[in-house]
Scaffold this motif. Structure first.
Motif, PDB file in Angstrom:
ATOM      1  N   VAL A   1      34.434 -35.753  -3.704  1.00  0.00           N
ATOM      2  CA  VAL A   1      33.192 -36.240  -3.109  1.00  0.00           C
ATOM      3  C   VAL A   1      32.848 -35.436  -1.864  1.00  0.00           C
ATOM      4  CG1 VAL A   1      32.018 -38.214  -2.064  1.00  0.00           C
ATOM      5  CG2 VAL A   1      33.639 -38.571  -3.958  1.00  0.00           C
ATOM      6  N   GLU A   2      31.685 -34.800  -1.874  1.00  0.00           N
ATOM      7  CA  GLU A   2      31.194 -34.125  -0.668  1.00  0.00           C
ATOM      8  C   GLU A   2      30.385 -35.131   0.126  1.00  0.00           C
ATOM      9  OE1 GLU A   2      29.728 -30.072  -0.795  1.00  0.00           O
ATOM     10  OE2 GLU A   2      28.036 -30.631   0.473  1.00  0.00           O
ATOM     11  N   VAL A   3      30.713 -35.267   1.409  1.00  0.00           N
ATOM     12  CA  VAL A   3      30.048 -36.286   2.228  1.00  0.00           C
ATOM     13  C   VAL A   3      29.049 -35.682   3.211  1.00  0.00           C
ATOM     14  CG1 VAL A   3      31.958 -37.898   1.980  1.00  0.00           C
ATOM     15  CG2 VAL A   3      31.937 -36.337   3.932  1.00  0.00           C
TER      16      VAL A   3
ATOM     17  N   SER B   1      34.694 -36.103   7.228  1.00  0.00           N
ATOM     18  CA  SER B   1      35.451 -36.552   6.054  1.00  0.00           C
ATOM     19  C   SER B   1      36.543 -37.572   6.392  1.00  0.00           C
ATOM     20  CB  SER B   1      36.027 -35.361   5.281  1.00  0.00           C
ATOM     21  OG  SER B   1      36.868 -34.581   6.085  1.00  0.00           O
ATOM     22  N   PRO B   2      37.214 -37.499   7.566  1.00  0.00           N
ATOM     23  CA  PRO B   2      38.175 -38.562   7.885  1.00  0.00           C
ATOM     24  C   PRO B   2      37.511 -39.937   7.941  1.00  0.00           C
ATOM     25  CG  PRO B   2      38.550 -36.668   9.302  1.00  0.00           C
ATOM     26  CD  PRO B   2      37.259 -36.412   8.574  1.00  0.00           C
ATOM     27  N   ARG B   3      36.291 -39.971   8.476  1.00  0.00           N
ATOM     28  CA  ARG B   3      35.574 -41.252   8.531  1.00  0.00           C
ATOM     29  C   ARG B   3      35.215 -41.728   7.132  1.00  0.00           C
ATOM     30  NH1 ARG B   3      30.709 -39.889  12.043  1.00  0.00           N
ATOM     31  NH2 ARG B   3      31.428 -37.744  11.908  1.00  0.00           N
ATOM     32  N   ALA B   4      34.850 -40.780   6.275  1.00  0.00           N
ATOM     33  CA  ALA B   4      34.521 -41.138   4.896  1.00  0.00           C
ATOM     34  C   ALA B   4      35.740 -41.692   4.174  1.00  0.00           C
ATOM     35  CB  ALA B   4      33.973 -39.914   4.157  1.00  0.00           C
ATOM     36  N   ALA B   5      36.907 -41.072   4.428  1.00  0.00           N
ATOM     37  CA  ALA B   5      38.130 -41.550   3.780  1.00  0.00           C
ATOM     38  C   ALA B   5      38.450 -42.977   4.216  1.00  0.00           C
ATOM     39  CB  ALA B   5      39.283 -40.603   4.111  1.00  0.00           C
TER      40      ALA B   5
ATOM     41  N   PRO C   1      28.737 -49.717  -0.778  1.00  0.00           N
ATOM     42  CA  PRO C   1      29.012 -50.295  -2.101  1.00  0.00           C
ATOM     43  C   PRO C   1      28.092 -49.771  -3.203  1.00  0.00           C
ATOM     44  CG  PRO C   1      29.057 -51.990  -0.415  1.00  0.00           C
ATOM     45  CD  PRO C   1      28.570 -50.750   0.254  1.00  0.00           C
ATOM     46  N   GLU C   2      26.842 -49.515  -2.865  1.00  0.00           N
ATOM     47  CA  GLU C   2      25.919 -49.074  -3.915  1.00  0.00           C
ATOM     48  C   GLU C   2      26.156 -47.627  -4.313  1.00  0.00           C
ATOM     49  OE1 GLU C   2      22.033 -49.841  -2.432  1.00  0.00           O
ATOM     50  OE2 GLU C   2      22.338 -52.012  -2.368  1.00  0.00           O
ATOM     51  N   THR C   3      26.381 -46.765  -3.342  1.00  0.00           N
ATOM     52  CA  THR C   3      26.517 -45.343  -3.657  1.00  0.00           C
ATOM     53  C   THR C   3      27.870 -45.001  -4.274  1.00  0.00           C
ATOM     54  OG1 THR C   3      27.197 -44.903  -1.382  1.00  0.00           O
ATOM     55  CG2 THR C   3      24.866 -44.557  -1.934  1.00  0.00           C
ATOM     56  N   ILE C   4      28.847 -45.869  -4.086  1.00  0.00           N
ATOM     57  CA  ILE C   4      30.161 -45.579  -4.668  1.00  0.00           C
ATOM     58  C   ILE C   4      30.350 -46.274  -6.014  1.00  0.00           C
ATOM     59  CG2 ILE C   4      31.248 -45.247  -2.427  1.00  0.00           C
ATOM     60  CD1 ILE C   4      32.542 -48.050  -2.884  1.00  0.00           C
TER      61      ILE C   4
ATOM     62  N   PRO D   1      26.559 -38.569   0.735  1.00  0.00           N
ATOM     63  CA  PRO D   1      26.528 -38.304   2.181  1.00  0.00           C
ATOM     64  C   PRO D   1      27.129 -39.468   2.970  1.00  0.00           C
ATOM     65  CG  PRO D   1      24.447 -37.700   1.165  1.00  0.00           C
ATOM     66  CD  PRO D   1      25.244 -38.426   0.126  1.00  0.00           C
ATOM     67  N   LEU D   2      27.857 -39.140   4.013  1.00  0.00           N
ATOM     68  CA  LEU D   2      28.544 -40.165   4.800  1.00  0.00           C
ATOM     69  C   LEU D   2      27.597 -41.280   5.233  1.00  0.00           C
ATOM     70  CD1 LEU D   2      31.047 -41.178   6.311  1.00  0.00           C
ATOM     71  CD2 LEU D   2      30.389 -39.716   8.231  1.00  0.00           C
ATOM     72  N   LYS D   3      26.381 -40.894   5.614  1.00  0.00           N
ATOM     73  CA  LYS D   3      25.443 -41.904   6.119  1.00  0.00           C
ATOM     74  C   LYS D   3      25.047 -42.903   5.047  1.00  0.00           C
ATOM     75  CE  LYS D   3      23.405 -39.287   9.914  1.00  0.00           C
ATOM     76  NZ  LYS D   3      22.196 -38.677  10.478  1.00  0.00           N
ATOM     77  N   THR D   4      25.252 -42.536   3.790  1.00  0.00           N
ATOM     78  CA  THR D   4      24.850 -43.439   2.703  1.00  0.00           C
ATOM     79  C   THR D   4      26.048 -44.117   2.041  1.00  0.00           C
ATOM     80  OG1 THR D   4      24.992 -41.815   0.896  1.00  0.00           O
ATOM     81  CG2 THR D   4      22.963 -41.836   2.204  1.00  0.00           C
TER      82      THR D   4
END
Lengths: 169, 67
Positions: free
Chosen positions: B21-23, A2-6, B47-50, B41-44
């Protein structure tokens, strides 16, 4: 993760991003509700009895005894002002000197479990250790309830019956 | 602004309209997620998924435990 996502969201132009670092593990351990296709119907937090008698460390044994008698439980949980579990007054302690303070009579540091543990495994451990009840606390150690092994056994048996009924229907 | 928040903050921010948002991988989201969360998901994450997120409102991201 999640830190990377943020950080990624910030680079994508979001100005106010928060990271709930403790995440789903913390949420579940606190016994908070969730959604989804595989949410277990039975968890310790859902089966535990709430409204368990409590007292402060400075309350007397006599006070604790009165609360226990009014509750139908067999023990009093000693908590700090913020609800953090400090100890337990069991039947032996409750039978002691009326004027003794809970902090002096309690059994300190009782075992606890989190609200989201696997109930079946937990009950198995309780049978092995001959534990008839165990405290459920949140990640900060605050009391959420008291799980009675008999309640958990009954809930699991009921769930098995429901499952068997569903399969035969 | 990016910061780490506690469980109580999450509940307060959600009540105020924050987006959760669950990643984690989508299968883990499907199994169980926080109420009101969406899955990216983080891997996705891109710009498109957000595209469905509102940039004017706070976003809270989470996984299992930050790792």
């Amino acid at each position: 993760m999640s830190p990377r996502a943020a950080c990624r969201l910030e680079t994508l132009g979001f100005s106010t991003v928060f990271d709930y670092t403790a995440g789903k593990t913390d949420w579940l351990a606190a016994g908070l509700p969730t959604e989804g296709a595989a949410v277990p119907p039975l968890r310790p937090g859902a089966v535990a009895r709430t409204g368990v008698p409590t007292c402060t460390p400075d309350d007397t044994v006599a006070t604790a005894r009165r609360r226990v008698a009014a509750s139908g439980e067999d023990r009093c949980i000693v908590t700090a002002g913020d609800g953090v579990v400090l100890g337990v007054l069991d039947q032996a302690a409750l039978a002691g000197d009326d004027h003794a303070l809970a902090v002096d009579a309690m059994r300190a540091g009782p075992p606890t479990v989190r609200a989201h543990e696997d109930l079946h495994e937990l009950v198995g451990r309780m049978h092995e250790r001959k534990a008839v009840a165990i405290l459920v606390t949140d990640p900060e150690g605050r009391l959420r309830g008291l799980l009675h092994r008999d309640d958990a056994d009954a809930a699991l048996a009921h769930a098995r019956d429901d499952e068997a009924g569903g399969k035969s229907a | 602004m990016t910061g780490s928040v506690h469980r109580d903050d999450v509940r307060r921010l959600m009540a105020q309209g924050a987006q959760l948002v669950e990643v984690l991988p989508a299968a883990e989201y499907e199994d169980e997620h926080l109420p009101g969360a969406i899955s990216i998901p983080l891997k996705t994450l891109g710009p498109e998924t957000i595209a469905g997120l509102d940039r004017a409102r706070p976003v809270i991201v989470y996984c299992w435990d930050g790792l």
